[in-house]
Design a protein around this motif. Structure first.
Motif, PDB file in Angstrom:
ATOM      1  N   LEU A 144       0.834  -1.203   0.000  1.00  0.00           N
ATOM      2  CA  LEU A 144       0.000   0.000   0.000  1.00  0.00           C
ATOM      3  C   LEU A 144       0.869   1.253   0.000  1.00  0.00           C
ATOM      4  O   LEU A 144       0.613   2.211  -0.738  1.00  0.00           O
ATOM      5  CB  LEU A 144      -0.897   0.023   1.243  1.00  0.00           C
ATOM      6  CG  LEU A 144      -2.188  -0.775   1.237  1.00  0.00           C
ATOM      7  CD1 LEU A 144      -2.877  -0.635   2.586  1.00  0.00           C
ATOM      8  CD2 LEU A 144      -3.119  -0.328   0.118  1.00  0.00           C
ATOM      9  N   SER A 145       1.883   1.239   0.851  1.00  0.00           N
ATOM     10  CA  SER A 145       2.781   2.394   0.942  1.00  0.00           C
ATOM     11  C   SER A 145       3.472   2.655  -0.386  1.00  0.00           C
ATOM     12  O   SER A 145       3.604   3.802  -0.823  1.00  0.00           O
ATOM     13  CB  SER A 145       3.813   2.156   2.047  1.00  0.00           C
ATOM     14  OG  SER A 145       4.684   3.253   2.176  1.00  0.00           O
ATOM     15  N   GLU A 146       3.887   1.587  -1.048  1.00  0.00           N
ATOM     16  CA  GLU A 146       4.563   1.739  -2.338  1.00  0.00           C
ATOM     17  C   GLU A 146       3.612   2.284  -3.403  1.00  0.00           C
ATOM     18  O   GLU A 146       3.995   3.133  -4.216  1.00  0.00           O
ATOM     19  CB  GLU A 146       5.138   0.390  -2.771  1.00  0.00           C
ATOM     20  CG  GLU A 146       6.273  -0.096  -1.872  1.00  0.00           C
ATOM     21  CD  GLU A 146       6.641  -1.547  -2.131  1.00  0.00           C
ATOM     22  OE1 GLU A 146       5.918  -2.196  -2.928  1.00  0.00           O
ATOM     23  OE2 GLU A 146       7.614  -2.033  -1.532  1.00  0.00           O
ATOM     24  N   LEU A 147       2.372   1.794  -3.410  1.00  0.00           N
ATOM     25  CA  LEU A 147       1.397   2.292  -4.379  1.00  0.00           C
ATOM     26  C   LEU A 147       1.121   3.777  -4.168  1.00  0.00           C
ATOM     27  O   LEU A 147       1.030   4.554  -5.124  1.00  0.00           O
ATOM     28  CB  LEU A 147       0.090   1.503  -4.258  1.00  0.00           C
ATOM     29  CG  LEU A 147       0.106   0.042  -4.721  1.00  0.00           C
ATOM     30  CD1 LEU A 147      -1.235  -0.620  -4.408  1.00  0.00           C
ATOM     31  CD2 LEU A 147       0.399  -0.050  -6.216  1.00  0.00           C
ATOM     32  N   ALA A 148       0.982   4.171  -2.891  1.00  0.00           N
ATOM     33  CA  ALA A 148       0.680   5.572  -2.595  1.00  0.00           C
ATOM     34  C   ALA A 148       1.871   6.479  -2.873  1.00  0.00           C
ATOM     35  O   ALA A 148       1.692   7.644  -3.236  1.00  0.00           O
ATOM     36  CB  ALA A 148       0.246   5.713  -1.139  1.00  0.00           C
ATOM     37  N   LYS A 157       3.080   8.911   5.487  1.00  0.00           N
ATOM     38  CA  LYS A 157       3.268   8.730   6.926  1.00  0.00           C
ATOM     39  C   LYS A 157       2.024   8.049   7.480  1.00  0.00           C
ATOM     40  O   LYS A 157       0.972   8.672   7.635  1.00  0.00           O
ATOM     41  CB  LYS A 157       3.508  10.057   7.637  1.00  0.00           C
ATOM     42  CG  LYS A 157       3.681   9.892   9.152  1.00  0.00           C
ATOM     43  CD  LYS A 157       4.066  11.170   9.831  1.00  0.00           C
ATOM     44  CE  LYS A 157       4.117  11.015  11.354  1.00  0.00           C
ATOM     45  NZ  LYS A 157       4.937   9.874  11.801  1.00  0.00           N
ATOM     46  N   ILE A 158       2.132   6.771   7.769  1.00  0.00           N
ATOM     47  CA  ILE A 158       1.018   5.998   8.308  1.00  0.00           C
ATOM     48  C   ILE A 158       0.983   6.190   9.820  1.00  0.00           C
ATOM     49  O   ILE A 158       1.980   5.966  10.509  1.00  0.00           O
ATOM     50  CB  ILE A 158       1.168   4.510   7.944  1.00  0.00           C
ATOM     51  CG1 ILE A 158       1.064   4.337   6.418  1.00  0.00           C
ATOM     52  CG2 ILE A 158       0.111   3.667   8.651  1.00  0.00           C
ATOM     53  CD1 ILE A 158       1.385   2.943   5.930  1.00  0.00           C
ATOM     54  N   VAL A 159      -0.174   6.609  10.345  1.00  0.00           N
ATOM     55  CA  VAL A 159      -0.285   6.888  11.774  1.00  0.00           C
ATOM     56  C   VAL A 159      -1.164   5.881  12.508  1.00  0.00           C
ATOM     57  O   VAL A 159      -1.279   5.945  13.736  1.00  0.00           O
ATOM     58  CB  VAL A 159      -0.817   8.316  12.020  1.00  0.00           C
ATOM     59  CG1 VAL A 159       0.170   9.344  11.498  1.00  0.00           C
ATOM     60  CG2 VAL A 159      -2.188   8.514  11.382  1.00  0.00           C
TER      61      VAL A 159
END
Length: 351
Positions: A144-148, A157-159
């Motif tokens: 998900l982080s890579e796609l975003a 920055k995932i909180v």
């Protein structure tokens, strides 16, 4: 993935899906329902004093969850200008995961609940050892982080991370879900060893109703609503004006039924009796039917509703959630958003 932060503490699981009641939570909930608001709007709609609203919004702006809206140049007016505020959409992000028997849904949201990235991943949970399950979940979050990153031109920055699962989840995040092969699986603890952000784990069924609570004003939920979920597992929950509670004994009943009727674990009579039991116990005036037993075999939903109307003196209204994808999207967003909309200051502290 980052190492565990010394500040990490999971949210109070007993309060998961509680309707926002602190000034900060109520302000964020209202902002979720409106693009932007003036300070007087908060005071009028939440019935809080202007000083309380001012202090609360200043703190929320300090956390980075809320920002003032840039105003277009215009004629100068006397006095202090009224500056609207809005939830930030670029600084912080939330992960939602809906675990299924063979496929799990992953999604990344901004604080407003907008989807930045989503995908479904094949993970045959029941056939995998616990360590592999955790690896697969972490891999999905990383993807998900890579796609975003491609859209944001930087790593998000995932909180917070929220996860729903079938079965029953304890206050400590321990899961009992026979269809997943889990018997007291310490999901929160295992993930907490790998992630440095708050983690919320809850049963999927109450999250169906929580999604409605989060997206509508409190006045729309003055009477109880029940959800009855029937897929490869059974579950039920009821929402009141302030919270959502799971009915765990429905899962226990389904286990006994599986052992006694292995050839037809979801027969119409059994589901009808359970539906009546849920209504009698909860006093719900609306029942939401969800899951493949109702959507893939429409006559079952019809017969269950008819049986309830025959047996209950004051039967509820019925609604049917038409697709599995609609369910997983709703529950993933609900669990991802829970701590932000319930205890935003604690979420800020833990990051």
């Amino acid at each position: 993935m980052h190492a565990v932060s010394s500040r990490f503490r999971g949210p109070d699981p007993g309060s998961i899906f509680t309707r926002p009641h602190t000034p900060a939570a109520r302000c964020l909930h209202l902002l979720r329902l409106n693009p932007h608001l003036l300070r007087k709007d908060f005071s009028e709609q939440l019935h809080l004093s202007q000083p309380t609203i001012t202090r609360t919004l200043m703190k929320l702006i300090d956390t980075g969850f809320v920002q003032e809206v840039d105003m277009a140049p215009g004629p100068r007016r006397q006095g202090r200008p009224a500056i609207p505020v809005e939830m930030t959409s670029k600084n912080y992000f939330l992960v939602g995961v809906a675990i299924g028997t063979s496929r799990s849904y992953f999604s990344l949201y901004n604080l407003r609940g907008g989807v930045l990235a989503e995908f479904t991943k094949s993970i045959p949970i029941a056939t995998l050892p616990p360590a592999t399950v955790i690896e697969q979940l972490l891999s999905g979050i990383q993807h998900l982080s890579e796609l975003a990153s491609g859209r944001l031109f930087a790593a998000p920055k995932i909180v917070g991370v929220g996860i729903t699962t079938s079965g029953v989840v304890s206050h400590e995040g321990t899961v009992v879900a026979p269809n997943l092969g889990w018997n007291k699986f310490h999901l929160t603890s295992h993930l907490g060893q790998k992630l440095s952000v708050p983690i919320t784990v809850t049963a999927a069924v109450p999250a169906i109703l929580a999604a409605e609570l989060q997206s509508t004003p409190p006045s729309n939920h003055s009477t109880p609503t029940a959800v009855f979920f029937a897929d490869d597992s059974l579950g039920a929950a009821v929402s009141h004006a302030d919270d959502v509670t799971l009915l765990p004994h429905i899962s226990e009943l389904s286990l006994r039924h599986h052992s006694q009727h292995p050839d037809d674990p979801h027969d119409v009579a059994y589901l009808s009796n359970l539906a009546c039991q849920i209504i009698e116990e909860s006093g719900a005036t609306t029942m939401v039917l969800a899951g493949s037993q109702f959507t893939e075999t429409p006559h079952i939903a019809h017969h269950v509703a008819a049986a309830v109307r025959r047996q209950i003196d004051h039967p509820p209204q019925f609604r049917l959630i038409p697709s599995h994808q609609e369910i997983v999207r709703a529950v993933a967003r609900a669990v991802a958003s829970d701590q932000l909309l319930r205890d935003p200051y604690q979420l800020a502290i833990e990051n």
